[in-house]
Design a protein around this motif. Structure first.
Motif, mmCIF file in Angstrom:
data_model
loop_
_atom_site.group_PDB
_atom_site.id
_atom_site.type_symbol
_atom_site.label_atom_id
_atom_site.label_comp_id
_atom_site.label_asym_id
_atom_site.label_seq_id
_atom_site.Cartn_x
_atom_site.Cartn_y
_atom_site.Cartn_z
ATOM 1 N N UNK B 49 53.718 -29.947 -45.896
ATOM 2 C CA UNK B 49 52.357 -29.473 -45.661
ATOM 3 C C UNK B 49 52.198 -29.058 -44.213
ATOM 4 N N UNK B 50 51.016 -28.533 -43.872
ATOM 5 C CA UNK B 50 50.811 -28.055 -42.513
ATOM 6 C C UNK B 50 51.031 -29.194 -41.519
ATOM 7 N N UNK B 251 56.259 -39.711 -51.295
ATOM 8 C CA UNK B 251 55.569 -38.504 -50.850
ATOM 9 C C UNK B 251 56.005 -37.306 -51.687
ATOM 10 N N UNK B 254 54.298 -37.363 -55.016
ATOM 11 C CA UNK B 254 52.885 -36.972 -54.965
ATOM 12 C C UNK B 254 52.749 -35.469 -54.723
ATOM 13 N N UNK B 255 53.599 -34.965 -53.836
ATOM 14 C CA UNK B 255 53.532 -33.547 -53.493
ATOM 15 C C UNK B 255 53.842 -32.687 -54.716
ATOM 16 N N UNK B 272 46.897 -38.830 -56.967
ATOM 17 C CA UNK B 272 46.097 -38.279 -55.879
ATOM 18 C C UNK B 272 46.265 -39.119 -54.629
ATOM 19 N N UNK B 273 46.779 -38.484 -53.582
ATOM 20 C CA UNK B 273 46.925 -39.175 -52.299
ATOM 21 C C UNK B 273 45.569 -39.243 -51.625
ATOM 22 N N UNK B 274 45.359 -40.267 -50.843
ATOM 23 C CA UNK B 274 44.114 -40.350 -50.080
ATOM 24 C C UNK B 274 44.275 -39.568 -48.781
ATOM 25 N N UNK B 275 43.210 -38.921 -48.358
ATOM 26 C CA UNK B 275 43.155 -38.331 -47.021
ATOM 27 C C UNK B 275 44.079 -37.155 -46.795
ATOM 28 N N UNK B 276 44.067 -36.692 -45.542
ATOM 29 C CA UNK B 276 44.884 -35.569 -45.129
ATOM 30 C C UNK B 276 46.162 -36.090 -44.500
ATOM 31 N N UNK B 277 47.165 -35.197 -44.338
ATOM 32 C CA UNK B 277 48.314 -35.612 -43.531
ATOM 33 C C UNK B 277 47.816 -35.978 -42.152
ATOM 34 N N UNK B 292 49.340 -43.466 -46.354
ATOM 35 C CA UNK B 292 48.886 -42.803 -47.578
ATOM 36 C C UNK B 292 49.701 -43.244 -48.792
ATOM 37 N N UNK B 342 41.889 -41.887 -42.788
ATOM 38 C CA UNK B 342 41.786 -40.444 -42.766
ATOM 39 C C UNK B 342 42.193 -39.888 -41.415
#
Lengths: 301, 342, 324
Positions: B49-50, B251, B254-255, B272-277, B292, B342
């Protein structure tokens, strides 16, 4: 084009669509767009005729600009033989305005042009190499920004002494910092674009990258900015002459004429306004042209 | 078979902000000991991810950003700017890159022909020959040279521009091409055309690809091997089929699971993962994924997991794996209750 | 039951110096209460322009809009500006791709949500703040009370997107317009937001129009889908039916070209040749014909109008509509 099948008519259609748009180059497109802008065309025509008028003043002017008759001092506009009247020494205003254009346009254009060359180079170096170079160049220009342009021009001119060359020199010095600053910020943003990285990845050295990839993209915006400075420069030059720091009498120059006609404002108000009007028209045209150029050069994808 | 490209312990930290004495106040941990190998003719997909460092890795490989540490070698020859290594200029003849933004990666003031012919001329090819090659390459990437050669980038569509960028990269005759999100900005129908082109070119010029993308379906289609990155680290790598079918790292699971199904009627149970990277400025201690991770235990917050073999060349870094040195400790620990962060 | 939104023969034309762009041509659809419609298509197909027309968000002097856009029976295109601003945010609300643009950077997120509620419902600041808190909680922003006083730039991308959804839903709109709200998000965050939107829609009983280019996202959120190409809807129907047995060759091509798991890697992708047309003229024939393998000469003459009131239809004259 690829592995999927395609019916022949569709292919013909696609190719026709491709060839339909014939490429014009970048500058040809800018030129075409500029031509479509009525205001810019009008301004360009006015400026062109002003330049022609100044260049061919010796052929066009009905009188010698330095020769006056005391008998005909301050004749009104519309006097036979002197369409635009005469000044406080009886010199023909039309001739003086034509000749005055030579000095005024030169003093408006030359400093900006020299400052454009020097300022762009400084800005390119500062923006492209960053780090120490940037600090050295940009902090030095910052010192100049501490003073208002008018004050700076007067101070430098005053220190160097009156005269045409010194006036040009002081005006050039005034315009280098702003041009360098614009060039630096444009270079910095261009330097961070992917095509510069792609060029580096091709193995090109910094000099080649600047020459081929950066310069062409920086010159345009800086050029637009410089055109907008011409009007400021003309007004500053006129101001210097007005204060006696520019060219000296009896040379015809619009700013100087404005100065010497100042006392006659109660006798012939319209005549004393004429040189100012010329400065106004010229600087307005340069500003509007610079605006039009900005619009024409902003070609989106 | 020995690897064509070998990367060992690549590392890059970006200092940001400066205090009064010019010392950095914060550090972005962009890439942290990344190692991998690619064999000739294969495609390595890099996903994440970004902020996971995949694009930074690409730029480090090209030396567009100077790595802090690490070794980059092609056919056993090590390249770099440090004494004793082969010069970066040579590296750039063997490895080229295609960027995501097809518009920003072409000089708007140069014609297509000039852009493609620029690289070879730098390397001493005559102008006439470079232009001839540019025409041949344009034809090869599916653009009619007589139509496009004098065009400027703004007169082309996104797909056409990306074809030009591919031609430009190939003009130097590299062995390895890094494709950094090269098809991500394209519409699906155009993307398929460009993906087909990439496959054809790979066969024809015997290329090796590093395919960086966030699009997991595309990576699965085009890659032979895949490497999953999270916050600057490689969490899992291996052959594409094994990794996609049997992801070992939580990870990766989940991804892969988060991609909506492309065919209707298959309702999916999402993990569903919680929060952002999290922010790479202050990455979490221990395993960087632990805040996470639904399987996280106390040890995950303390210690960085070692990378262990799952099977064959399939590797992952997680204490849950039986091969992990601290696997026994992990098993004995209680699962920690999870406060979403988060 | 009456549909909440009815769009009839919508045409949107942008007037520019260098000619007009016929962005949306003859688009008709309706939306029932609680239903989700996905406008599916590639860039430049007119899906976002259609969506913005529902709130009349186009610059007035450059845009020519024709047709009818009925929201709860009222024509948005004929509304006075006061009624329009009353409707925006209250009856119909919108979430965008880039949440940074929806928020003002100099005010806190809580105040911006509260401000919107106060404007529409004329309640006190205190009550509006309370509602803002409820909304942030509802979109599952962790420690919502603390985030109330956060500025937009202090939030991460996914959280900002949630905050924008909270802002859009603060006045409990009947219709939510979503313009690619998950496109800029990472995969693991995208699915969070999609599931959240679905859940909130169910709870609030809203209708939703969801603009996307991603087939998978459309399948995940929508009940019905309208596939757009070159400014027109070319196929419309229940999501299941349209995306499992597409009628229009473009829909077929789009699905074929979209890479999905289980594709044969040794085979070339079935790409659609060519590129979409430029919309510099009004295209009345089939705009896809130049790229279509099944095209005939009939496709190049103006297409007959279709009955858009049937549950499933396509503009393709060659489509085999027997297989549903």
């Amino acid at each position: 084009m690829n592995s999927t099948t395609q019916n022949p008519s569709a292919q013909a259609f696609a190719i026709a669509a491709e060839t339909a748009a014939i490429s014009r180059g970048y500058w040809a497109t800018v030129w075409m767009r500029l031509k479509r802008d009525k205001v810019s065309v009008a301004c360009a025509l006015v400026l062109l005729s002003l330049v022609l008028m100044a260049v061919f003043a010796p052929l066009l002017a009905p009188y010698d600009p330095a020769q006056g008759t005391m008998l005909k001092r301050l004749s009104a506009i519309g006097t036979t033989g002197h369409w635009l009247g005469t000044d406080e020494l009886g010199r023909d205003m039309l001739s003086r305005l034509m000749y005055g254009g030579q000095m005024s346009l030169l003093m408006g254009l030359l400093p900006v042009f020299i400052a454009f060359l020097i300022g762009t180079s400084l800005g390119l170096v500062a923006g492209f190499f960053g780090g120490w170079w940037n600090t050295l160049i940009m902090r030095t220009t910052d010192v100049f920004f501490a003073f208002p342009a008018v004050l700076l021009a007067i101070a430098i001119s005053g220190a160097l002494g009156a005269g045409f060359v010194n006036a040009i020199l002081s005006l050039t010095l005034v315009f280098i910092p702003p041009i360098a600053r614009v060039a630096e910020s444009v270079t910095t943003s261009v330097r961070n674009l992917d095509f510069v990285d792609a060029a580096r990845a091709s193995g090109a050295n910094s000099f080649t990258i600047i020459r081929v990839h950066v310069l062409g993209n920086v010159l345009g915006p800086v050029f637009i900015y410089a055109t907008s400075l011409v009007s400021v420069c003309m007004i500053l030059a006129a101001g210097l002459s007005f204060l006696g720091l520019g060219v000296k009498p009896p040379v015809a120059e619009w700013g100087l004429m404005l100065n010497t006609l100042r006392q006659s404002i109660y006798v012939q108000p319209w005549i004393s306004v004429l040189p100012g009007l010329m400065i106004f028209i010229t600087s307005l045209c340069f500003n509007l042209l610079s605006d039009g150029l900005r619009g024409a050069m902003d070609i989106k994808r | 078979m020995s690897a064509l490209l070998r990367v060992q312990d690549l590392k890059k930290h970006f200092p940001i902000g400066k205090d009064l004495f010019g010392r950095p106040t914060q550090v972005v941990h962009a890439v942290e000991s990344v190692s991998f190998e690619v064999e000739k003719g294969r495609t390595l997909g890099i996903v994440g991810e970004s902020g996971c460092g995949k694009s930074t890795t690409a730029r480090l490989l090209m030396h567009l950003i100077e790595p802090d540490e690490g070794r980059i070698s092609i056919r056993g020859k090590e390249f770099g700017n440090i004494g004793g290594r082969h010069p970066v200029a040579q590296l750039r003849r063997q490895m080229q890159m295609v960027f995501q933004d097809s518009y920003a990666s072409l000089n708007p003031r140069l014609t297509i022909e000039d852009s493609i012919a620029f690289g070879p001329q730098i390397h001493g090819v005559s102008e006439t020959l470079a232009r001839q090659q540019a025409r041949d390459l344009l034809d090869r990437v599916g653009l009619n040279p007589s139509v496009f050669i004098r065009r400027y980038p703004h007169e082309l569509s996104g797909g056409q521009r990306q074809r030009v960028n591919i031609a430009r990269a190939l003009a130097i005759k590299p062995e390895i091409v890094i494709l950094d999100e090269a098809v991500s900005a394209l519409d699906k129908s155009v993307q398929a055309q460009v993906l087909n082109l990439l496959s054809d070119l790979k066969k024809e010029f015997e290329l090796t690809y590093l395919f960086i993308s966030h699009d997991l379906n595309v990576v699965q289609y085009i890659s032979d091997d895949v490497m999953v990155m999270y916050l600057g680290q490689v969490v899992e790598s291996g052959p594409v089929a094994q990794l996609y079918e049997n992801p070992a790292h939580p990870y990766t699971r989940a991804l892969l699971n988060s991609v909506p199904a492309q065919t209707p009627g298959q309702s999916k149970n999402y993990i569903v993962l919680e929060g952002d990277p999290p922010n790479p400025i202050a990455p979490p201690k221990g395993c960087r994924f632990h805040p996470r991770c639904q399987f996280a235990k106390a040890i995950c917050a303390e210690k960085e997991p070692d990378t262990v073999k799952v099977s064959g060349s399939h590797k992952a870094a997680c204490f849950k794996l039986p091969g992990s040195a601290d696997h026994q400790t992990y098993i004995r620990l209680q699962e920690v209750s999870h406060e979403p962060r988060c | 039951m009456n549909p909440v939104v009815e769009v009839k023969n919508l045409n949107v034309t942008f007037k520019g110096e260098e000619g007009s762009i016929f962005a949306v041509n003859d688009v008709s659809f309706d939306l029932a209460a609680g239903e989700t419609l996905a406008l599916l298509g590639e860039s430049g197909c007119g899906k976002s322009v259609t969506l913005k027309s529902l709130m009349r968000l186009h610059p007035m002097h450059k845009t020519q809009i024709e047709g009818q856009v009925l929201v709860e029976g009222q024509d948005v295109l004929k509304m006075k500006s006061k009624a329009l601003s009353e409707m925006r945010g209250k009856t119909v609300s919108m979430v965008f791709q880039e949440p940074m643009l929806a928020f003002d950077p100099v005010f806190t997120v809580g105040d911006q949500i509260a401000e919107s509620v106060m404007r529409h419902e004329r309640i006190s600041y205190k009550d509006a703040r309370q509602r803002a808190l409820e909304m942030l909680d509802r979109v599952r922003i962790p420690s919502a009370a603390k985030r109330l006083d956060a500025y937009p730039h202090e939030m991460s991308g996914g959280m900002r997107q949630r905050a924008m959804i909270a802002l859009a839903l603060a006045c409990k709109p009947r219709v939510l317009l979503a313009d690619e709200p998950t496109t800029a998000l990472d995969a693991t965050v995208q699915i969070q937001v999609l599931l959240l939107l679905k859940e909130l829609q169910r709870e609030l009983g809203m209708s939703m129009i969801f603009v996307t280019h991603d087939v998978g996202v459309a399948i995940e959120v929508a009940d019905r889908t309208a596939v757009m190409y070159a400014g027109r809807i070319i196929e419309q129907g229940p999501v299941q039916a349209v995306l499992s047995k597409p009628w229009h060759p473009y829909t077929q091509g789009l699905l074929g070209a979209t890479v999905h798991p289980g594709m044969d890697r040794n085979q070339a992708l079935p790409a659609i040749p060519g590129a979409p047309p430029q919309l510099i003229r009004r295209i009345d024939e089939c705009a896809f014909a130049p790229r279509c393998a099944q095209a005939s000469s009939r496709c190049l003459s103006p297409l007959p109008s279709v009955n858009t009131l049937t549950p499933r239809w396509t503009r393709c004259i060659h489509a085999d509509v027997s297989q549903a």
